[in-house]
Design an enzyme around this catalytic site. Structure first.
Site, short mmCIF file in Angstrom:
data_model
loop_
_atom_site.label_atom_id
_atom_site.label_comp_id
_atom_site.label_asym_id
_atom_site.label_seq_id
_atom_site.Cartn_x
_atom_site.Cartn_y
_atom_site.Cartn_z
N GLU A 127 -1.75 -9.00 3.99
CA GLU A 127 -1.75 -9.41 5.40
C GLU A 127 -3.16 -9.47 6.00
OE1 GLU A 127 -0.90 -6.47 4.31
OE2 GLU A 127 -2.06 -5.06 5.53
N CYS A 172 0.84 -1.20 0.00
CA CYS A 172 0.00 0.00 0.00
C CYS A 172 0.87 1.25 0.00
CB CYS A 172 -1.00 -0.06 1.15
SG CYS A 172 -2.43 1.01 0.90
N HIS A 218 -3.55 -5.26 0.25
CA HIS A 218 -3.07 -5.68 1.57
C HIS A 218 -3.12 -7.19 1.78
CE1 HIS A 218 -2.65 -1.82 3.78
NE2 HIS A 218 -3.50 -1.39 2.88
#
Ligand code: NAG
Ligand code: NAG
Ligand code: NAG
Length: 321
Positions: A250, A137, A248
């Site tokens: 994660e 990001c 993202h």
């Protein structure tokens, strides 16, 4: 999303350090491998009022778990050290993760520290010393600023939306996606496996018009923003082991806020796991190591306890420093 405390990216900035500890690297296929990597993660300055009581800088625990899940340890890196101290840390870690957040990409402490590591990594790789960097990001946005030498970001808002990737032909011959099965690649291009939380990004047009970016990076995927702009969603260095995702990975396994569109399907989880494993495997190619086990132990994230944060931010847990 400021009310949730999950920063819409101008992005999260995570520096992951892969560090070797103590053990001698083993040789495989002529290339030395370090099975005890440490990835550095640059902390972010706390700006959200609700987080201020806990510390001056932070790292959401989701990024830490992401790196740990790939088989690495994490070293948090403060933003207040001297250049000499960052140069010293660089010699010990095996990679860097630049996380998301919302800071100025040229004047913030985060940007300045990232630039020090970026320049060290360029020089190290040039002399044959492998050192990977991953930007997620805002971390990816920052990588484009560092490569271009200027901020070329535009409004490419994709806020709280999960999307499939529009994969380019280069994706199929990329390093980042090389380990993904045909089934997962197909899912990646058809199912909403990538969570987007950003306001800015690099348009495909800007990328194509900029020679520095075009020479440095291969574009692995694009997406369409909520304002119709076609933006670059995944990048990989042609020569350098530098990687960028505007989305993202994660969150797919480590964030659960019901108001946020985090992908949690089996394919989403597999994607997140395999990209973490990919980046940590890149870190194993770095032979940097700490001077001794004591120095290593005292540098690791294990010395800190994350704070439960799901009741006042969009994160489940946050490390504060
Ligand atoms: C997909 O990417 C190609 C370039 O790789 C672009 O021409 C096309 O417009 C994109 N389509 C969508 C739906 O994003
Ligand atoms: C970006 O564009 C969208 C749609 O045109 C607009 O609603 C939004 O306010 C803009 N955001 C920024 C940060 O300029
Ligand atoms: C969040 O939860 C923790 C632990 O249950 C509690 O101590 C804290 O006061 C809560 N914070 C807010 C802002 O509600």
């Amino acid at each position: 999303m400021s009310n949730t405390g999950f920063p819409a990216c101008v992005c999260l900035f995570v520096v992951c350090c892969f560090g070797c500890s103590g053990a001698m690297p083993t040789k495989t296929n002529q290339e030395a491998i370090n099975d005890r990597p440490v990835i550095g993660i640059l902390t972010q300055l706390v700006s959200d009022e609700v987080m201020k009581p806990f510390g001056r800088t932070y790292i959401p625990a989701s990024y830490v778990k992401y790196i740990e899940s790939g088989g690495s340890r994490v070293m948090p890196i403060r933003l207040t050290l001297s250049t000499a101290e960052y140069e010293n840390i660089f010699k010990k870690i095996n990679g860097l993760l630049l996380i998301g957040g919302a800071v100025d990409l040229q004047t913030s402490e985060f940007a300045k520290v990232a630039k020090i590591f970026y320049n060290l990594a360029l020089k190290a790789n040039d002399r044959g010393e492998f050192f990977p960097i991953w930007g997620t990001c805002m971390g990816m946005q920052l990588l484009t600023v560092l490569v271009a030498g200027e901020n070329l970001l535009a409004n490419t808002t994709a806020e709280n939306i999960a999307m499939p990737l529009n994969l380019t032909t280069e994706a199929s011959s990329s390093r980042m996606f090389a380990g993904l099965s045909d089934e997962l690649m197909k899912a990646l291009s058809r199912e909403p496996l990538t969570g987007n939380f950003h306001h800015y990004g690099l348009t495909v047009k800007t990328f194509q018009e900029n020679e520095k970016l075009r020479t440095f990076f291969s574009v692995l995927s694009t997406n369409v923003a909520q304002n119709g702009a076609l933006f670059i969603s995944t990048l990989e260095g042609k020569k350098y082991p530098f990687y960028g995702v505007q989305w993202h990975p994660e969150v797919n396994r480590f964030q659960w806020d019901r108001k946020l569109n985090f992908p949690h399907s089996l394919h989403a989880v597999q994607l997140s796991a395999q990209l973490a494993e990919f980046f940590v495997q890149e870190g194993r190619r770095s032979l940097h190591q700490f001077d001794n086990p004591e120095e290593e132990a005292s540098s690791l994230i294990y010395n800190y306890t994350p704070v439960y944060a799901a009741n006042f931010t969009g994160y489940e847990q946050i490390y504060f420093f």
